[in-house]
Design a protein around this motif. Structure first.
Motif, PDB file in Angstrom:
ATOM      1  N   UNK A  22      52.925  25.853  18.418  1.00 48.12           N
ATOM      2  CA  UNK A  22      52.462  24.486  18.708  1.00 48.12           C
ATOM      3  C   UNK A  22      51.661  24.489  20.004  1.00 48.12           C
ATOM      4  N   UNK A  23      52.177  25.134  21.023  1.00 51.57           N
ATOM      5  CA  UNK A  23      51.474  25.189  22.311  1.00 51.57           C
ATOM      6  C   UNK A  23      50.111  25.857  22.155  1.00 51.57           C
ATOM      7  N   UNK A  24      50.075  26.976  21.461  1.00 54.14           N
ATOM      8  CA  UNK A  24      48.808  27.703  21.276  1.00 54.14           C
ATOM      9  C   UNK A  24      47.793  26.874  20.504  1.00 54.14           C
ATOM     10  N   UNK A  25      48.237  26.220  19.443  1.00 56.84           N
ATOM     11  CA  UNK A  25      47.327  25.403  18.637  1.00 56.84           C
ATOM     12  C   UNK A  25      46.829  24.185  19.412  1.00 56.84           C
ATOM     13  N   UNK A  26      47.708  23.570  20.177  1.00 55.47           N
ATOM     14  CA  UNK A  26      47.271  22.427  20.999  1.00 55.47           C
ATOM     15  C   UNK A  26      46.286  22.903  22.064  1.00 55.47           C
ATOM     16  N   UNK A  27      46.558  24.045  22.679  1.00 52.48           N
ATOM     17  CA  UNK A  27      45.621  24.616  23.653  1.00 52.48           C
ATOM     18  C   UNK A  27      44.275  24.903  23.015  1.00 52.48           C
ATOM     19  N   UNK A  42      37.217  28.397  28.151  1.00 51.43           N
ATOM     20  CA  UNK A  42      37.078  27.944  26.770  1.00 51.43           C
ATOM     21  C   UNK A  42      38.356  28.095  25.977  1.00 51.43           C
ATOM     22  N   UNK A  43      38.199  28.480  24.739  1.00 51.61           N
ATOM     23  CA  UNK A  43      39.328  28.564  23.805  1.00 51.61           C
ATOM     24  C   UNK A  43      40.455  29.465  24.303  1.00 51.61           C
ATOM     25  N   UNK A  44      40.111  30.703  24.615  1.00 49.48           N
ATOM     26  CA  UNK A  44      41.159  31.649  25.003  1.00 49.48           C
ATOM     27  C   UNK A  44      41.895  31.198  26.255  1.00 49.48           C
ATOM     28  N   UNK A  45      41.163  30.720  27.241  1.00 51.85           N
ATOM     29  CA  UNK A  45      41.801  30.272  28.479  1.00 51.85           C
ATOM     30  C   UNK A  45      42.761  29.128  28.210  1.00 51.85           C
ATOM     31  N   UNK A  46      42.314  28.132  27.464  1.00 51.07           N
ATOM     32  CA  UNK A  46      43.168  26.980  27.183  1.00 51.07           C
ATOM     33  C   UNK A  46      44.381  27.371  26.339  1.00 51.07           C
ATOM     34  N   UNK A  47      44.169  28.224  25.368  1.00 47.20           N
ATOM     35  CA  UNK A  47      45.288  28.670  24.546  1.00 47.20           C
ATOM     36  C   UNK A  47      46.311  29.437  25.384  1.00 47.20           C
ATOM     37  N   UNK A  48      45.830  30.307  26.256  1.00 49.61           N
ATOM     38  CA  UNK A  48      46.742  31.099  27.079  1.00 49.61           C
ATOM     39  C   UNK A  48      47.464  30.245  28.119  1.00 49.61           C
ATOM     40  N   UNK A  49      46.794  29.249  28.668  1.00 46.42           N
ATOM     41  CA  UNK A  49      47.461  28.350  29.618  1.00 46.42           C
ATOM     42  C   UNK A  49      48.596  27.606  28.915  1.00 46.42           C
ATOM     43  N   UNK A 114      46.057  19.803  31.877  1.00 47.64           N
ATOM     44  CA  UNK A 114      46.625  19.102  30.734  1.00 47.64           C
ATOM     45  C   UNK A 114      47.204  20.099  29.720  1.00 47.64           C
ATOM     46  N   UNK A 115      46.518  21.214  29.514  1.00 42.20           N
ATOM     47  CA  UNK A 115      47.036  22.244  28.601  1.00 42.20           C
ATOM     48  C   UNK A 115      48.388  22.751  29.073  1.00 42.20           C
ATOM     49  N   UNK A 116      48.555  22.838  30.366  1.00 44.39           N
ATOM     50  CA  UNK A 116      49.843  23.264  30.901  1.00 44.39           C
ATOM     51  C   UNK A 116      50.928  22.253  30.565  1.00 44.39           C
TER      52      UNK A 116
END
Length: 158
Positions: A22-27, A42-49, A114-116
């Motif tokens: 869920x966290x990864x998909x929301x990121x 971008x995508x990878x940074x937000x997903x990893x955060x 926000x991703x955090x």
């Protein structure tokens, strides 16, 4: 050594995997806008955060429950989340650029922060909250872009 005991968690592993997903998909959903606009995060940074925030939250909850089971109840898991918020703030500050009296990167920095928060919500098992925050943020990122572009006739900004 009991290998099964080494992989035992208080939260079922299927739930752990779901929370991290869920966290990864929301990121990912929050990083799409930044990726499309060619921003540095971008995508990878937000997903990893989001994933790292969820992972930190899960580890915190697991440690808290393990200590509670042994009679140690003096740990405050919110202190870990506070530390995480400070660390993410530091990372977000690195995205902000000031040049010639103009500031760039604020939206990306706030989006990372926000991703955090989304990751913390997902890690804590608050799936609906994580999804609602993501939906609101995605609507703001996309909707306000069009309003700024068409109503206020501004050029591309961050």
């Amino acid at each position: 050594m009991d290998l099964a005991a080494e992989f035992r968690t208080i939260t079922p592993l299927s739930e752990v995997a779901f929370r991290l997903a869920v966290a990864s998909l929301c990121g990912m959903a929050l990083g799409i806008d930044r990726e499309i606009r060619g921003k540095s995060a971008g995508l990878r940074t937000h997903m990893l955060v989001a994933l790292s925030s969820a992972g930190t939250t899960l580890v915190t909850l697991e440690i808290f429950e393990m200590l509670k089971a042994t009679g140690h109840t003096d740990m405050d898991p919110l202190r870990i989340v506070q530390g995480l918020a400070q660390a993410i703030g530091f990372i977000s500050a690195g995205v902000i650029i000031q040049a010639r009296r103009d500031v760039h990167g604020l939206t990306t920095a706030v989006n990372i922060w926000l991703c955090s928060a989304v990751g913390v919500a997902a890690g804590a098992g608050l799936h609906a909250l994580a999804l609602i925050i993501t939906l609101f943020a995605a609507a703001i990122l996309t909707g306000m872009h069009f309003i700024e572009k068409w109503v206020f006739r501004k050029g591309p900004r961050d």
